[in-house]
Scaffold this motif. Structure first.
Motif, PDB file in Angstrom:
ATOM      1  N   SER A 115      -8.476  10.422  -1.001  1.00 52.19           N
ATOM      2  CA  SER A 115      -9.276  10.091  -1.726  1.00 52.19           C
ATOM      3  C   SER A 115      -9.739   9.639  -3.156  1.00 52.19           C
ATOM      4  N   ASP A 116     -10.180  10.865  -3.708  1.00 51.74           N
ATOM      5  CA  ASP A 116     -10.227  11.251  -4.762  1.00 51.74           C
ATOM      6  C   ASP A 116      -9.899  10.451  -5.756  1.00 51.74           C
ATOM      7  N   VAL A 117      -8.258  11.126  -5.228  1.00 55.83           N
ATOM      8  CA  VAL A 117      -7.474  10.773  -6.808  1.00 55.83           C
ATOM      9  C   VAL A 117      -7.333   9.083  -6.509  1.00 55.83           C
ATOM     10  N   ALA A 158       1.049  -1.191   0.058  1.00 54.33           N
ATOM     11  CA  ALA A 158      -0.240  -0.384  -0.013  1.00 54.33           C
ATOM     12  C   ALA A 158       0.845   1.001  -0.039  1.00 54.33           C
ATOM     13  N   TYR A 159       1.881   0.987   1.093  1.00 52.11           N
ATOM     14  CA  TYR A 159       2.917   2.435   1.033  1.00 52.11           C
ATOM     15  C   TYR A 159       3.532   2.451  -0.352  1.00 52.11           C
ATOM     16  N   GLU A 160       3.616   1.440  -1.576  1.00 51.54           N
ATOM     17  CA  GLU A 160       4.298   1.761  -2.654  1.00 51.54           C
ATOM     18  C   GLU A 160       3.069   2.309  -3.422  1.00 51.54           C
ATOM     19  N   VAL A 161       2.096   2.144  -3.402  1.00 49.76           N
ATOM     20  CA  VAL A 161       0.540   2.529  -4.457  1.00 49.76           C
ATOM     21  C   VAL A 161       0.762   4.501  -3.882  1.00 49.76           C
ATOM     22  N   ILE A 162       0.803   4.471  -3.147  1.00 50.78           N
ATOM     23  CA  ILE A 162       1.114   5.313  -2.614  1.00 50.78           C
ATOM     24  C   ILE A 162       2.242   6.409  -3.316  1.00 50.78           C
ATOM     25  N   ARG A 163       3.027   5.775  -3.016  1.00 52.61           N
ATOM     26  CA  ARG A 163       3.528   6.855  -3.304  1.00 52.61           C
ATOM     27  C   ARG A 163       4.003   7.044  -4.906  1.00 52.61           C
ATOM     28  N   LYS A 164       3.876   6.269  -6.023  1.00 54.15           N
ATOM     29  CA  LYS A 164       3.858   6.127  -7.060  1.00 54.15           C
ATOM     30  C   LYS A 164       2.522   7.745  -7.110  1.00 54.15           C
ATOM     31  N   GLU A 222       3.552  11.140  -9.143  1.00 55.21           N
ATOM     32  CA  GLU A 222       2.648  11.499 -10.243  1.00 55.21           C
ATOM     33  C   GLU A 222       1.542  12.655 -10.077  1.00 55.21           C
ATOM     34  N   GLN A 223       1.151  13.386  -8.793  1.00 57.61           N
ATOM     35  CA  GLN A 223       0.533  14.060  -7.990  1.00 57.61           C
ATOM     36  C   GLN A 223       1.813  15.600  -7.806  1.00 57.61           C
ATOM     37  N   GLN A 224       3.048  15.331  -7.455  1.00 58.26           N
ATOM     38  CA  GLN A 224       4.259  15.736  -7.396  1.00 58.26           C
ATOM     39  C   GLN A 224       4.565  16.676  -9.083  1.00 58.26           C
ATOM     40  N   ALA A 225       4.692  15.189 -10.170  1.00 60.07           N
ATOM     41  CA  ALA A 225       4.765  16.177 -10.841  1.00 60.07           C
ATOM     42  C   ALA A 225       4.201  16.943 -11.591  1.00 60.07           C
ATOM     43  N   ARG A 226       3.038  17.154 -12.025  1.00 58.04           N
ATOM     44  CA  ARG A 226       1.410  18.125 -12.157  1.00 58.04           C
ATOM     45  C   ARG A 226       1.827  18.911 -10.994  1.00 58.04           C
ATOM     46  N   GLY A 227       2.564  18.970 -10.245  1.00 52.41           N
ATOM     47  CA  GLY A 227       3.040  20.488  -9.921  1.00 52.41           C
ATOM     48  C   GLY A 227       1.845  20.427  -7.885  1.00 52.41           C
ATOM     49  N   ARG A 228       1.009  19.619  -7.925  1.00 52.51           N
ATOM     50  CA  ARG A 228       0.365  19.620  -6.649  1.00 52.51           C
ATOM     51  C   ARG A 228       1.304  19.601  -5.389  1.00 52.51           C
TER      52      ARG A 228
END
Length: 67
Positions: free
Chosen positions: A55-57, A30-36, A40-46
């Motif tokens: 939860s929505d993502v 689960a931690y691996e899923v969260i890191r992935k 992706e979210q950081q790459a989008r600038g979030r």
């Protein structure tokens, strides 16, 4: 100005225990899923919180609505 606005549920932050339960995987996976997802979210600038995912993502990626 007293208009009623339909409230949409606000996304909350899922932790590894919740992700593991939803996907029926081990907590380490689960931690691996969260890191992935967070990468992706950081790459989008979030902004992300380490060890948690919105939860929505998460739902959009793992439980997409059937068309």
């Amino acid at each position: 100005m007293d208009e009623k606005v339909a409230k949409t549920p606000r996304p909350h932050m899922l932790d590894a225990d919740e992700v593991a339960e939803l996907l029926r995987i081990k907590k380490g996976s689960a931690y691996e899923v969260i890191r992935k997802i967070n990468a992706e979210q950081q790459a989008r600038g979030r902004v992300v919180i380490r060890g948690r995912v919105r939860s929505d993502v998460f739902d959009a990626l793992y439980f997409p609505e059937a068309d």
